[in-house]
Design a protein around this motif. Sequence first.
Motif, PDB file in Angstrom:
ATOM      1  N   THR A 166       0.825  -1.202   0.000  1.00 30.97           N
ATOM      2  CA  THR A 166       0.000   0.000   0.000  1.00 30.97           C
ATOM      3  C   THR A 166       0.861   1.255   0.000  1.00 30.97           C
ATOM      4  N   ASP A 202     -11.900   6.772  -3.060  1.00 26.61           N
ATOM      5  CA  ASP A 202     -11.288   5.483  -3.369  1.00 26.61           C
ATOM      6  C   ASP A 202      -9.843   5.476  -2.887  1.00 26.61           C
ATOM      7  N   LYS A 221      -7.334   3.778  -3.633  1.00 25.71           N
ATOM      8  CA  LYS A 221      -6.276   3.546  -4.626  1.00 25.71           C
ATOM      9  C   LYS A 221      -5.734   4.856  -5.197  1.00 25.71           C
ATOM     10  N   ARG A 264       2.440   1.757  -3.467  1.00 26.55           N
ATOM     11  CA  ARG A 264       1.434   2.269  -4.403  1.00 26.55           C
ATOM     12  C   ARG A 264       1.167   3.749  -4.152  1.00 26.55           C
TER      13      ARG A 264
END
Length: 294
Positions: free
Chosen positions: A66, A219, A221, A69
């Motif tokens: 995570t 979100d 992401k 990313r």
Amino acid sequence: MGDEKRFRLIATLILLVISIVAIFPMVLLIVASFTDENELITRGYQLFPKKLSLEAYRYMEKQAYTIVRAYLVTIGTTVVGTVASVLLTTSIAYPMARKTFRYRNVLSFFVYFTMLFNGGLVPQYIMWTTIFHIKDTYAALVLPNLLMTAFNIFLVRNYFTNSLPDALYEAAQLDGASELGIFARIVFPLATPVVATVGLFSGLAYWNSWTNALYYVQDPKYFGIQNLLMRIMKNIEYLRSGASEMAAEGQTVTLPGNAIRMALAFIGILPIIVIYPMLQKYFIKGVVVGAVKG
């Protein structure tokens, strides 16, 4: 000892003290991130703790995917946003610096007006979400608030005005160069200090930004490193308060709360520490020259 040597000695000592004061919190932060949690609680923050620990970084290791990313999101946002910001800023500052441009004062007024007034947060949110539909997109991390600022535009304009003589433009025009050619081939390459300065300003703003994701992103992401670190801290506080499922089952939750705060802060500022020394000489020259009133 001569006056000049005495002045240099005093100036060196003063700068040395200022440097130590500036570096000390950074060193303390790094040491605290490697300090045992109980040591921090009982003895506080110290430069030479008696017991070291890697628990904070072990916890971060569990979040490695995570975090990587989020780093990639932040790096991509910073690179794209900084390049776009530099191009737009210099493109607007160039006609403002050209004395032959008829509407340079009008353009300067509109740019200056944005320094004094804005529509407010609610109108901005409505505009970006209902007209441009940037919610839960990477554009939400780039476009609002950070893409261009009036301060940077005037900084670049002043640099163009004070550092590039009118004879340079006239010579280029005599050689048949267009305005776009003059800007791209002559002005922009000669403006390295102020371009580096504006790029650093924009890069820092994008790297440290967390409000855009707070307002326009749901979100995970799309979370950058700053928003992810905030979310991790909230999760840790949630676990430490005993409100998690583990606490409900009677299990003991031990997390390096204070140490991990320092580890998160260190991870967040590490790239800036590495990059800033490379751009420092351009940054100083760009600010000094660009800040002179033209």
